[in-house]
Scaffold this motif. Structure first.
Motif, PDB file in Angstrom:
ATOM      1  N   VAL A 166       0.858  -1.199   0.000  1.00  0.00           N
ATOM      2  CA  VAL A 166       0.000   0.000   0.000  1.00  0.00           C
ATOM      3  C   VAL A 166       0.892   1.247   0.000  1.00  0.00           C
ATOM      4  N   PRO A 167       0.711   2.175  -0.971  1.00  0.00           N
ATOM      5  CA  PRO A 167       1.581   3.371  -1.015  1.00  0.00           C
ATOM      6  C   PRO A 167       1.324   4.303   0.176  1.00  0.00           C
ATOM      7  N   PRO A 168       2.341   5.075   0.587  1.00  0.00           N
ATOM      8  CA  PRO A 168       2.196   5.918   1.788  1.00  0.00           C
ATOM      9  C   PRO A 168       1.252   7.108   1.604  1.00  0.00           C
ATOM     10  N   LYS A 169       0.969   7.503   0.348  1.00  0.00           N
ATOM     11  CA  LYS A 169       0.106   8.676   0.148  1.00  0.00           C
ATOM     12  C   LYS A 169      -1.184   8.313  -0.576  1.00  0.00           C
ATOM     13  N   LEU A 170      -1.842   7.254  -0.145  1.00  0.00           N
ATOM     14  CA  LEU A 170      -3.083   6.826  -0.800  1.00  0.00           C
ATOM     15  C   LEU A 170      -4.239   7.734  -0.356  1.00  0.00           C
ATOM     16  N   THR A 171      -4.981   8.276  -1.334  1.00  0.00           N
ATOM     17  CA  THR A 171      -6.067   9.214  -0.979  1.00  0.00           C
ATOM     18  C   THR A 171      -7.402   8.847  -1.613  1.00  0.00           C
ATOM     19  N   GLN A 172      -7.478   7.677  -2.259  1.00  0.00           N
ATOM     20  CA  GLN A 172      -8.750   7.263  -2.869  1.00  0.00           C
ATOM     21  C   GLN A 172      -8.946   5.770  -2.730  1.00  0.00           C
ATOM     22  N   LEU A 173     -10.200   5.357  -2.640  1.00  0.00           N
ATOM     23  CA  LEU A 173     -10.513   3.928  -2.632  1.00  0.00           C
ATOM     24  C   LEU A 173     -11.022   3.552  -4.019  1.00  0.00           C
ATOM     25  N   PRO A 174     -10.507   2.444  -4.568  1.00  0.00           N
ATOM     26  CA  PRO A 174     -11.001   2.021  -5.885  1.00  0.00           C
ATOM     27  C   PRO A 174     -12.403   1.419  -5.767  1.00  0.00           C
ATOM     28  N   GLU A 175     -13.141   1.437  -6.863  1.00  0.00           N
ATOM     29  CA  GLU A 175     -14.463   0.790  -6.878  1.00  0.00           C
ATOM     30  C   GLU A 175     -14.269  -0.666  -7.283  1.00  0.00           C
ATOM     31  N   LEU A 176     -14.274  -1.559  -6.299  1.00  0.00           N
ATOM     32  CA  LEU A 176     -14.053  -2.980  -6.580  1.00  0.00           C
ATOM     33  C   LEU A 176     -15.362  -3.739  -6.396  1.00  0.00           C
ATOM     34  N   ASP A 177     -15.504  -4.801  -7.168  1.00  0.00           N
ATOM     35  CA  ASP A 177     -16.774  -5.525  -7.187  1.00  0.00           C
ATOM     36  C   ASP A 177     -16.778  -6.642  -6.142  1.00  0.00           C
ATOM     37  N   ASN A 178     -16.875  -6.248  -4.865  1.00  0.00           N
ATOM     38  CA  ASN A 178     -17.016  -7.254  -3.793  1.00  0.00           C
ATOM     39  C   ASN A 178     -17.738  -6.610  -2.613  1.00  0.00           C
ATOM     40  N   VAL A 179     -18.214  -7.433  -1.706  1.00  0.00           N
ATOM     41  CA  VAL A 179     -19.064  -6.946  -0.606  1.00  0.00           C
ATOM     42  C   VAL A 179     -18.307  -5.986   0.309  1.00  0.00           C
TER      43      VAL A 179
ATOM     44  N   PHE B 260     -20.430   3.346   3.338  1.00  0.00           N
ATOM     45  CA  PHE B 260     -20.311   3.983   4.661  1.00  0.00           C
ATOM     46  C   PHE B 260     -19.603   5.343   4.529  1.00  0.00           C
ATOM     47  N   ILE B 261     -18.505   5.393   3.750  1.00  0.00           N
ATOM     48  CA  ILE B 261     -17.746   6.642   3.573  1.00  0.00           C
ATOM     49  C   ILE B 261     -18.580   7.668   2.817  1.00  0.00           C
ATOM     50  N   THR B 262     -19.300   7.225   1.782  1.00  0.00           N
ATOM     51  CA  THR B 262     -20.163   8.145   1.020  1.00  0.00           C
ATOM     52  C   THR B 262     -21.239   8.738   1.933  1.00  0.00           C
ATOM     53  N   TRP B 263     -21.798   7.896   2.791  1.00  0.00           N
ATOM     54  CA  TRP B 263     -22.831   8.360   3.738  1.00  0.00           C
ATOM     55  C   TRP B 263     -22.253   9.422   4.685  1.00  0.00           C
ATOM     56  N   LEU B 264     -21.030   9.209   5.164  1.00  0.00           N
ATOM     57  CA  LEU B 264     -20.375  10.203   6.034  1.00  0.00           C
ATOM     58  C   LEU B 264     -20.143  11.508   5.271  1.00  0.00           C
ATOM     59  N   LYS B 265     -19.657  11.390   4.031  1.00  0.00           N
ATOM     60  CA  LYS B 265     -19.363  12.592   3.238  1.00  0.00           C
ATOM     61  C   LYS B 265     -20.632  13.377   2.918  1.00  0.00           C
ATOM     62  N   ASP B 266     -21.717  12.655   2.599  1.00  0.00           N
ATOM     63  CA  ASP B 266     -22.961  13.325   2.197  1.00  0.00           C
ATOM     64  C   ASP B 266     -23.606  14.101   3.335  1.00  0.00           C
ATOM     65  N   SER B 267     -23.209  13.789   4.571  1.00  0.00           N
ATOM     66  CA  SER B 267     -23.820  14.476   5.714  1.00  0.00           C
ATOM     67  C   SER B 267     -23.128  15.807   6.002  1.00  0.00           C
ATOM     68  N   LYS B 268     -22.108  16.157   5.206  1.00  0.00           N
ATOM     69  CA  LYS B 268     -21.301  17.350   5.504  1.00  0.00           C
ATOM     70  C   LYS B 268     -21.513  18.443   4.458  1.00  0.00           C
ATOM     71  N   SER B 269     -21.313  19.686   4.899  1.00  0.00           N
ATOM     72  CA  SER B 269     -21.441  20.806   3.969  1.00  0.00           C
ATOM     73  C   SER B 269     -20.134  21.044   3.211  1.00  0.00           C
ATOM     74  N   LEU B 270     -18.995  20.710   3.836  1.00  0.00           N
ATOM     75  CA  LEU B 270     -17.695  20.827   3.155  1.00  0.00           C
ATOM     76  C   LEU B 270     -17.208  19.414   2.863  1.00  0.00           C
ATOM     77  N   ASN B 271     -16.678  19.201   1.664  1.00  0.00           N
ATOM     78  CA  ASN B 271     -16.250  17.857   1.299  1.00  0.00           C
ATOM     79  C   ASN B 271     -14.958  17.483   2.035  1.00  0.00           C
ATOM     80  N   PRO B 272     -14.971  16.401   2.843  1.00  0.00           N
ATOM     81  CA  PRO B 272     -13.733  16.028   3.549  1.00  0.00           C
ATOM     82  C   PRO B 272     -12.773  15.285   2.617  1.00  0.00           C
ATOM     83  N   VAL B 273     -11.477  15.434   2.851  1.00  0.00           N
ATOM     84  CA  VAL B 273     -10.497  14.672   2.074  1.00  0.00           C
ATOM     85  C   VAL B 273     -10.246  13.346   2.795  1.00  0.00           C
TER      86      VAL B 273
END
Length: 629
Positions: A553-566, A574-587
């Motif tokens: 795993v690289p030390p500066k990973l900032t995105q999760l890939p869209e993989l086809d598994n549970v 879960f992360i999208t739900w957390l982000k959608d509840s905010k007015s400013l987009n978190p990194v």
């Protein structure tokens, strides 16, 4: 009980304004000094060499192009553009021109509008010219050698342009203003950053930006500041333009469109919301309360026009306000008190409206009942606002002492009352059991921490957030949420937009809770950290991060890939739900032991001891000693 429509008494169940705590009225012409204003948007862009190098212009212009039809407004909506370096450039977008016409004003000491009438144009009539300009702007200044920034004159020009109508000015700035009125010098000494004694320069260096903000507020104009800087830019001075005009402050440290993709994505997402969210214009807000109470200090971005009237040139759904109240008279004759907030504003569609919130609270006779009803989150957010004011007017150490005293005083009063009543000998009532923990969290927050290297602009931005964020977002910044995410299940999950969102239990903010076999997600409001343990299950790393094992795993990973598994789907929902509840987009930042942001993550483990602050256990002992003195 009196119904003014039917002129009869009784039947309150038929009246929505009596049945609902929040209600909106369409205002009559008595509430208008002039016809409701149209939605007016002015964009002011820094195009100095520094700004072009950072590459923000392409992101903003592209985002505006995509959202041009979604800007709130009606057929009267107007839009305009100003750019600046050591001169100020205006753009004639009058219908009928074959292409946008640039007009340069180099007389920045006495700024004037080169064409008063065609610099703000109807969005629908001049749409093709506006699109041409937005497509051309990013490359127009590619070879500039201009290093200076005349922000002050550009803002004066914006004020002159907006004064007839009012509206919203969006300013994008990348450095210290260096020429013209309002220029600033660097005031930060990096060697003093981790000083435990005194933090200087928390207040503005000049009153130019505050005075201009008050002029803007008087003409119903709010200024929103986007600061995208790689070095010190004196946010303490610049933020005044937004603070006193009811604007917002956005901050993107070390912004670069290539070298810092995280901040680039954050700017894109923030702009998407900024351009499309609801907006109210030419607003005033008044807060009233039952006789015997008085409201005296207000916190937020606005100008207090008279003792209790807040002037809000713009109002948006992401702003928070706090007020302080005193009990002036004995309330023995009444069983409840009322608070009412009324906001008079013009909607983006040109409707004059009054939104009213009403709250009733019971009056109790025993101190124990007061403690039982205490709202610890509201208390913490109000104290944080008061501490920001104290830091600026007095000193950071004074503010920290006042926060500690607030805990000691309230818990001392509780203990002396409880012992008189022979009740439980607990140090704190159930409602305030987290009070000391949250105060300790404030001590470790960027706004108030000492002993750790904190950039001055970062500290000021944290203070701006405290003064303007709604309570629910502010609490995440003060005391983050920690979840274990390597074993997410659907047990207790909720359904959002046909998606199943897992709800893992909250963990305490201590390194004890981090296991080497696990993966944890920390939600700090403006940033999401995923911490990976060294022995984390390879299946989780492969399914969610897309790498075979921990070492790869690289030390500066900032995105999760869209993989086809549970596992991937559960984690992303879960992360999208957390982000959608905010007015400013978190990194998002993935953290390993060798990650460059590991120390930032560890700073957020509030219960643990740091070089400059107590652990939670030590802080409780300290509080107890102070109470027993």
């Amino acid at each position: 009980m009196y119904n003014p429509l039917t002129r009869s008494y009784g039947e309150p169940h038929k009246r929505p304004e009596v049945q609902n705590s929040t209600v909106e009225f369409i205002a009559s012409s008595d509430y208008m000094l002039r016809p409701p204003q149209p939605a007016v948007y002015l964009f002011v862009f820094d195009v100095s060499h520094n700004a072009i190098e950072a590459g923000y212009l392409e992101v903003v212009c592209q985002s505006l192009l995509e959202n041009l039809d979604k800007l709130p407004g009606d057929t009267r909506t107007k839009i305009g553009f100003i750019t600046f370096d050591s001169t100020v450039q205006f753009y004639n977008l009058q219908e009928g021109l074959s292409q946008p016409q640039m007009l340069i004003v180099s007389e920045i000491d006495d700024i004037f509008l080169p064409m008063p009438d065609s610099l703000l144009v109807n969005l629908h009539e001049s749409k093709e010219l506006i699109k041409d300009l937005l497509n051309a702007l990013p490359s127009m200044f590619t070879y500039t050698r201009e290093t200076h920034s005349a922000l002050g004159p550009a803002l004066q020009a914006a004020f002159k342009l907006m004064s007839p109508t009012g509206g919203r000015v969006s300013v994008f700035q990348t450095q210290l203003p260096s020429v013209g009125t309002g220029y600033l010098h660097s005031r930060e000494d990096p060697n003093q950053r981790s000083s435990t004694k005194i933090v200087q320069h928390l207040g503005p260096a000049t009153d130019f930006y505050k005075k201009l903000a008050l002029d803007c507020s008087g003409q119903q104009t709010a200024v929103d500041l986007f600061l995208l800087s790689s070095q010190y830019s004196d946010l303490a001075s610049l933020a005044c333009i937004s603070k006193y005009s009811a604007g917002c402050v956005y901050y993107y440290p070390s912004f670069h469109h290539i070298h810092n993709p995280v901040q680039k994505e954050k700017l894109q997402k923030d702009l998407q919301r900024y351009f499309t969210r609801k907006i109210g214009f030419e607003a005033v807000m008044r807060i009233r309360c039952t006789k015997g109470l008085s409201i005296h200090t207000f916190h937020g971005n606005f100008f207090v026009r008279s003792t209790d009237l807040l002037s809000l040139a713009n109002v948006n759904p992401d702003a928070g306000f706090a007020v302080q109240m005193s009990i002036e008279e004995n309330l023995t004759d009444t069983s409840l008190v009322c608070f009412q907030t009324a906001l008079l504003y013009t909607s983006s569609k040109g409707e004059r409206r009054i939104r009213v919130h009403t709250l009733c609270l019971p009056v109790v006779t025993s101190l124990m009942d007061v403690y039982a009803g205490a709202d610890v989150q509201a208390i913490i957010c109000l104290l944080a606002n008061m501490a920001v004011d104290r830091s600026v007017s007095s000193s950071l150490s004074d503010a920290r002492d006042a926060l500690a005293n607030a805990v000691v005083d309230s818990l001392s009063a509780y203990m002396s009352t409880a012992s008189n009543l022979q009740q439980s000998a607990l140090i704190a009532p159930y409602s305030l059991r987290l009070f000391p923990l949250y105060i300790l969290a404030l001590f470790k927050q960027k706004a108030f921490r000492t002993g750790t290297s904190t950039r001055l602009d970062d500290r000021i931005y944290a203070m701006c957030q405290i003064k303007s964020q709604p309570l629910v977002h502010l609490m995440k910044i003060i005391y983050p949420n920690l979840y274990r995410i390597d074993k997410l299940t659907d047990e207790g999950a909720i359904h959002v937009n046909d998606k199943v969102v897992p709800q893992p239990p909250l963990q305490r903010l201590s390194a004890e809770k981090l296991t080497r076999e696990g993966a944890f997600l920390m939600d700090c409001g403006l940033i999401l950290y995923i911490w990976l343990g060294r022995s984390c299950d390879n299946n989780f790393i492969k399914d969610v991060l897309g790498y075979p094992n921990y070492l790869s795993v690289p030390p500066k990973l900032t995105q999760l890939p869209e993989l086809d598994n549970v596992s991937s789907e559960r984690t992303r929902s879960f992360i999208t739900w957390l982000k959608d509840s905010k007015s400013l987009n978190p990194v998002l930042q993935v953290i390993k032991d060798e990650s460059p942001v590991k120390t930032d993550f560890l700073q957020q483990l509030i219960e643990d001891k740091t070089e400059a602050a107590f652990s939670y256990y030590e802080f409780l002992l300290h509080i107890q000693q102070q109470i027993c003195k």
